[in-house]
Design a protein around this motif. Structure first.
Motif, PDB file in Angstrom:
ATOM      1  N   ARG A 197      20.990 -12.874  -9.723  1.00  0.00           N
ATOM      2  CA  ARG A 197      19.403 -13.270 -10.074  1.00  0.00           C
ATOM      3  C   ARG A 197      18.903 -14.283  -9.321  1.00  0.00           C
ATOM      4  N   PRO A 198      17.767 -13.865  -8.580  1.00  0.00           N
ATOM      5  CA  PRO A 198      16.954 -15.066  -7.773  1.00  0.00           C
ATOM      6  C   PRO A 198      16.387 -16.257  -8.568  1.00  0.00           C
ATOM      7  N   ILE A 199      16.679 -17.444  -8.042  1.00  0.00           N
ATOM      8  CA  ILE A 199      16.431 -18.576  -8.571  1.00  0.00           C
ATOM      9  C   ILE A 199      15.435 -19.390  -7.883  1.00  0.00           C
ATOM     10  N   THR A 200      15.091 -19.070  -6.660  1.00  0.00           N
ATOM     11  CA  THR A 200      14.028 -19.633  -5.778  1.00  0.00           C
ATOM     12  C   THR A 200      13.283 -18.658  -5.077  1.00  0.00           C
ATOM     13  N   ALA A 201      11.892 -19.209  -4.614  1.00  0.00           N
ATOM     14  CA  ALA A 201      10.932 -18.044  -4.067  1.00  0.00           C
ATOM     15  C   ALA A 201      11.661 -17.387  -3.082  1.00  0.00           C
ATOM     16  N   PRO A 202      12.283 -17.925  -1.778  1.00  0.00           N
ATOM     17  CA  PRO A 202      12.834 -17.234  -0.992  1.00  0.00           C
ATOM     18  C   PRO A 202      13.714 -16.164  -1.103  1.00  0.00           C
ATOM     19  N   GLN A 203      14.680 -16.379  -2.382  1.00  0.00           N
ATOM     20  CA  GLN A 203      15.585 -15.359  -2.797  1.00  0.00           C
ATOM     21  C   GLN A 203      14.739 -14.409  -3.715  1.00  0.00           C
ATOM     22  N   LEU A 204      13.809 -14.598  -4.275  1.00  0.00           N
ATOM     23  CA  LEU A 204      12.683 -13.635  -4.750  1.00  0.00           C
ATOM     24  C   LEU A 204      12.204 -12.585  -3.526  1.00  0.00           C
ATOM     25  N   GLU A 205      11.835 -13.544  -2.689  1.00  0.00           N
ATOM     26  CA  GLU A 205      11.238 -12.602  -1.432  1.00  0.00           C
ATOM     27  C   GLU A 205      12.475 -11.961  -0.902  1.00  0.00           C
ATOM     28  N   GLN A 206      13.622 -12.130  -0.688  1.00  0.00           N
ATOM     29  CA  GLN A 206      14.563 -11.149  -0.278  1.00  0.00           C
ATOM     30  C   GLN A 206      14.966 -10.324  -0.958  1.00  0.00           C
ATOM     31  N   ALA A 207      14.951 -10.366  -2.395  1.00  0.00           N
ATOM     32  CA  ALA A 207      15.317  -9.497  -3.302  1.00  0.00           C
ATOM     33  C   ALA A 207      14.027  -8.413  -3.351  1.00  0.00           C
ATOM     34  N   ILE A 208      12.930  -8.775  -3.317  1.00  0.00           N
ATOM     35  CA  ILE A 208      11.782  -7.742  -2.926  1.00  0.00           C
ATOM     36  C   ILE A 208      11.964  -6.760  -1.837  1.00  0.00           C
ATOM     37  N   GLU A 209      12.287  -7.357  -0.658  1.00  0.00           N
ATOM     38  CA  GLU A 209      12.564  -6.478   0.607  1.00  0.00           C
ATOM     39  C   GLU A 209      13.720  -5.480   0.459  1.00  0.00           C
ATOM     40  N   THR A 210      14.491  -5.965  -0.333  1.00  0.00           N
ATOM     41  CA  THR A 210      15.842  -5.367  -0.759  1.00  0.00           C
ATOM     42  C   THR A 210      15.459  -4.010  -1.632  1.00  0.00           C
ATOM     43  N   GLU A 211      14.946  -4.207  -2.666  1.00  0.00           N
ATOM     44  CA  GLU A 211      14.275  -3.203  -3.583  1.00  0.00           C
ATOM     45  C   GLU A 211      13.312  -2.303  -2.907  1.00  0.00           C
ATOM     46  N   THR A 212      12.537  -2.609  -1.829  1.00  0.00           N
ATOM     47  CA  THR A 212      11.522  -2.038  -1.353  1.00  0.00           C
ATOM     48  C   THR A 212      11.974  -1.154   0.159  1.00  0.00           C
ATOM     49  N   GLY A 255       0.944  -1.176   0.173  1.00  0.00           N
ATOM     50  CA  GLY A 255      -0.179  -0.083  -0.026  1.00  0.00           C
ATOM     51  C   GLY A 255       0.987   1.295  -0.055  1.00  0.00           C
ATOM     52  N   ILE A 256       0.412   2.430  -0.734  1.00  0.00           N
ATOM     53  CA  ILE A 256       1.063   3.671  -0.741  1.00  0.00           C
ATOM     54  C   ILE A 256       0.137   4.947  -0.621  1.00  0.00           C
ATOM     55  N   GLY A 257       0.662   5.568  -0.118  1.00  0.00           N
ATOM     56  CA  GLY A 257       0.142   7.233   0.057  1.00  0.00           C
ATOM     57  C   GLY A 257       0.802   8.297  -0.072  1.00  0.00           C
ATOM     58  N   LEU A 258       0.370   9.578  -0.120  1.00  0.00           N
ATOM     59  CA  LEU A 258       1.162  10.740  -0.338  1.00  0.00           C
ATOM     60  C   LEU A 258       2.329  10.605   0.531  1.00  0.00           C
ATOM     61  N   ASN A 259       2.232  10.481   1.800  1.00  0.00           N
ATOM     62  CA  ASN A 259       3.391  10.536   2.852  1.00  0.00           C
ATOM     63  C   ASN A 259       3.521   8.987   3.526  1.00  0.00           C
ATOM     64  N   HIS A 260       3.140   7.955   2.946  1.00  0.00           N
ATOM     65  CA  HIS A 260       3.135   6.716   3.584  1.00  0.00           C
ATOM     66  C   HIS A 260       3.347   5.664   2.746  1.00  0.00           C
ATOM     67  N   LEU A 261       3.938   4.207   3.400  1.00  0.00           N
ATOM     68  CA  LEU A 261       4.086   3.209   2.636  1.00  0.00           C
ATOM     69  C   LEU A 261       3.989   2.024   3.673  1.00  0.00           C
ATOM     70  N   VAL A 262       3.024   1.089   3.205  1.00  0.00           N
ATOM     71  CA  VAL A 262       2.949   0.104   3.909  1.00  0.00           C
ATOM     72  C   VAL A 262       3.251  -1.368   3.121  1.00  0.00           C
ATOM     73  N   SER A 320      10.779  -4.151 -12.882  1.00  0.00           N
ATOM     74  CA  SER A 320      11.877  -3.740 -14.017  1.00  0.00           C
ATOM     75  C   SER A 320      12.990  -3.896 -12.850  1.00  0.00           C
ATOM     76  N   GLU A 321      13.124  -3.538 -11.472  1.00  0.00           N
ATOM     77  CA  GLU A 321      14.253  -3.708 -10.814  1.00  0.00           C
ATOM     78  C   GLU A 321      14.417  -5.118 -10.436  1.00  0.00           C
ATOM     79  N   LEU A 322      13.618  -6.057 -10.191  1.00  0.00           N
ATOM     80  CA  LEU A 322      13.825  -7.251  -9.939  1.00  0.00           C
ATOM     81  C   LEU A 322      14.376  -7.911 -11.322  1.00  0.00           C
ATOM     82  N   ASN A 323      14.245  -7.650 -12.586  1.00  0.00           N
ATOM     83  CA  ASN A 323      14.449  -7.936 -13.775  1.00  0.00           C
ATOM     84  C   ASN A 323      16.124  -7.775 -13.725  1.00  0.00           C
ATOM     85  N   ALA A 324      16.305  -6.569 -13.015  1.00  0.00           N
ATOM     86  CA  ALA A 324      18.035  -6.127 -13.331  1.00  0.00           C
ATOM     87  C   ALA A 324      18.663  -6.789 -11.917  1.00  0.00           C
TER      88      ALA A 324
END
Length: 306
Positions: free
Chosen positions: A291-306, A188-195, A283-287
Motif C-alpha cells: 500500500r502506498p503511504i507517500t505521494a511519490p509511492q502513489l505516483e509510482q503505483a499509478i504508473e505501474t497500473e497504467t 486521455g483516451i481514444g478508441l485506439n490511443h492512450l495519452v 479500484s486498482e489503487l485500493n488493492a
C-alpha cells in the motif's frame, strides 16, 4: 406439554386406525389425551396431520390504506417510512407494506444538479452525435483530470461480520477523512490511443483540484497534447468546461497549434467515457500492494497500473 412432531403424529394416527385407545397412545407418546383426540378430529376432517392455517395477528391497515401508502411513496420516493400519512402504523409496518408492492429502500443514484438550460444543451448534443459511426468516434480524444488519494473510501467495500459487531476493531475500515497524500493526474483516451498519465507538479492539498490555466498549458497541453496531435494528425480534442480549459489563454494556445476542440455541454462528466477508466484505476489503487503511504509511492503505483 411438548409439541407433537410429524413422526409422532403419524404414529398416533396409525395406532388409532388400528383400534388403540387415545388414552393409551397419549401415555406412550407423553402428551395429553385431548391432544390425541384433537389430532384424530383434524385428520378425519382434512385427511392430514398438519396444522391448520392460522389467522395470525390482525392487520392494522385495510386494503385501501395499503394503496394509499403505496401511492404516497410513489409520488414522494424520498419520504421516510416513519413519516407516512394515511394510517397510524409504525415505520416497520410501512416498510412491509411497501415491500409487498415491490418497493424497496435503496441508496439513490447521485447525479450533478442540472438546470433546464443544462438539460437542453445535453439533449441537443446527444441529437447531434446520435448517428455517429465508429470511424467518427475513433478520432475523438477524451481527456480529464482526477485526484487520487492514498486513503480512499467509496462505500463499496464490504465486510463479513456477525450481528452487533459493527464496531469491532477487525471490522472497521480506517481512512483519512481528507484522503491523505494525493496526486492530480491528467489523462486521455481514444478508441485506439492512450495519452498520459501526466502528474501535475507543484500542487499540494489545496481546495479544488489546484489546476490553473498556466499549469494546464505548461504541464499538459505544451509537452504532451501538442506533440501527440501533431504526430497523429486528424484528431479532435475533448475537454470539459472547467475554467482552465475554457480560459482565453487556453483557447488561444489550442488555436495557435491547430488543435480542433469538441464542443461539450456544461456539467456533463457522466457523458465522458474516461470517467469509467478513472473509477477502475482507483479500484486498482485500493488493492495495490504494498500500500502506498507517500505521494511519490502513489505516483509510482499509478504508473505501474497504467
Amino acid at each position: 406439554m411438548p409439541r407433537l412432531s410429524a413422526i409422532d403424529r403419524e404414529r398416533a394416527i396409525g395406532q388409532l386406525q388400528a383400534g388403540n385407545r387415545p388414552a393409551a397412545i397419549a401415555n406412550v407418546i407423553g402428551v395429553a389425551t385431548s391432544t390425541i383426540c384433537r389430532l384424530w378430529t383434524r385428520f378425519q376432517a382434512s385427511g392430514s396431520t398438519r396444522d391448520g392455517t392460522r389467522s395470525g395477528r390482525p392487520r392494522v391497515t385495510t386494503a385501501r390504506q395499503d394503496r394509499v401508502i403505496y401511492r404516497q411513496h410513489l409520488r414522494q420516493p424520498f419520504l421516510p417510512a416513519t413519516e407516512t400519512h394515511g394510517a397510524p402504523i409504525s415505520g416497520t409496518t410501512t416498510r412491509r407494506r411497501l415491500s409487498a408492492n415491490n418497493l424497496e429502500c435503496r441508496r439513490p443514484a447521485r447525479r450533478t444538479l442540472l438546470t433546464a438550460q443544462h438539460r437542453q444543451q445535453r439533449l441537443q448534443w446527444g441529437h447531434e452525435h446520435l448517428n455517429w459511426n465508429q470511424r467518427q468516434w475513433r478520432d475523438i480524444h477524451f481527456t480529464d483530470e482526477s485526484r487520487y488519494c492514498i486513503s480512499h473510501a467509496d462505500g463499496r467495500i464490504r465486510v463479513w461480520r456477525r450481528r452487533n459487531q459493527r464496531h469491532a476493531a477487525n471490522n472497521i475500515l480506517q481512512h483519512n477523512a481528507w484522503g491523505g497524500p494525493s496526486v492530480m493526474i491528467w489523462g486521455g483516451i481514444g478508441l485506439n490511443h492512450l495519452v498520459g498519465p501526466v502528474v501535475f507538479q507543484g500542487i499540494g492539498p489545496v481546495r479544488g483540484n489546484g489546476v490553473n490555466t498556466q499549469r494546464y498549458i505548461n504541464q499538459v497541453l505544451g509537452p504532451t497534447v501538442v506533440p501527440y496531435f501533431q504526430l497523429h494528425g486528424n484528431l479532435t480534442f475533448q475537454q470539459d468546461n472547467a475554467r482552465p480549459h475554457t480560459a482565453k489563454a487556453t483557447t488561444a494556445f489550442l488555436q495557435q497549434n491547430n488543435i480542433r476542440v469538441m464542443p461539450w455541454p456544461s456539467l456533463s462528466p457522466d457523458m465522458n467515457p474516461i470517467e469509467h477508466l478513472g473509477d477502475i484505476l482507483q479500484s486498482e489503487l485500493n488493492a495495490f500492494q504494498p500500500r502506498p503511504i507517500t505521494a511519490p509511492q502513489l505516483e509510482q503505483a499509478i504508473e505501474t497500473e497504467t
